[in-house]
Design a protein around this motif. Structure first.
Motif, short mmCIF file in Angstrom:
data_model
loop_
_atom_site.label_atom_id
_atom_site.label_comp_id
_atom_site.label_asym_id
_atom_site.label_seq_id
_atom_site.Cartn_x
_atom_site.Cartn_y
_atom_site.Cartn_z
N ASN A 41 1.16 -1.22 0.49
CA ASN A 41 0.09 0.11 -0.30
C ASN A 41 0.73 1.30 -0.15
N HIS A 66 -7.28 2.29 -3.76
CA HIS A 66 -8.00 2.01 -3.42
C HIS A 66 -7.40 0.48 -3.13
N ARG A 67 -8.31 0.22 -1.76
CA ARG A 67 -8.20 -1.50 -1.43
C ARG A 67 -7.60 -2.62 -2.74
N ASP A 71 -4.79 -4.70 -3.43
CA ASP A 71 -5.30 -6.69 -3.04
C ASP A 71 -4.69 -7.39 -4.74
#
Length: 162
Positions: A41, A66-67, A71
């Protein structure tokens, strides 16, 4: 694997080679640590900031990555050689879990038996007519341990049948 770079849409923040290099550097560090999701991140946010600066845009109101993007890069990092991804902490081994559980279980059982079978005070033959000398060696040992822990106080044992 390079197809995701050539497709339409946003340009990637990091190339595959850069992701692999970051993972390799983290694992070759003196600590030998893993490349965690927080590291991914942070790296992506730095790359996003660099991308905005290169395009002459302001980074004052820059939103974080964004998450789902994190991922996706996490999945790419997992494909690197010798890569490990750590989400939180290392799991206990089965042997360690069994040993701890067994030890705790034994101690709890011992405390329960001591609390329910031994009482501080003089012996009352109406409750238990048997002397401590008639008990098993383990019961005598437990009696002596409880007595030692209570400054040599008089301990009476209660019949387990009660």
């Amino acid at each position: 694997m390079e197809q995701w770079i050539k497709g339409s849409g946003r340009k990637p923040l990091l190339s595959l080679q850069e992701v692999e290099q970051l993972v390799t550097e983290a694992q070759n560090a003196s600590s030998g640590r893993s490349y965690s999701i927080n590291d991914i991140n942070e790296t992506l946010n730095k790359a996003r900031e660099k991308q905005l600066k290169d395009n002459g845009q302001s980074t004052l109101n820059m939103k974080g990555v964004h998450r789902s993007t994190v991922d996706n890069y996490k999945g790419i990092a997992a494909l690197c050689n010798k890569a490990t991804i750590v989400n939180k902490v290392q799991q206990k081994t089965d042997r360690r879990y069994t040993a701890e559980t067994s030890l705790l279980s034994t101690l709890c059982y011992l405390m329960t038996v001591a609390a329910t079978h031994l009482v501080i005070g003089e012996r009352d033959e109406t409750i238990n007519p048997h002397a401590i000398g008639d008990a098993s060696p383990g019961a005598i040992l437990l009696h002596n341990l409880v007595q030692d822990c209570n400054d040599k106080a008089t301990i009476r044992h209660i019949s387990p049948a009660l």
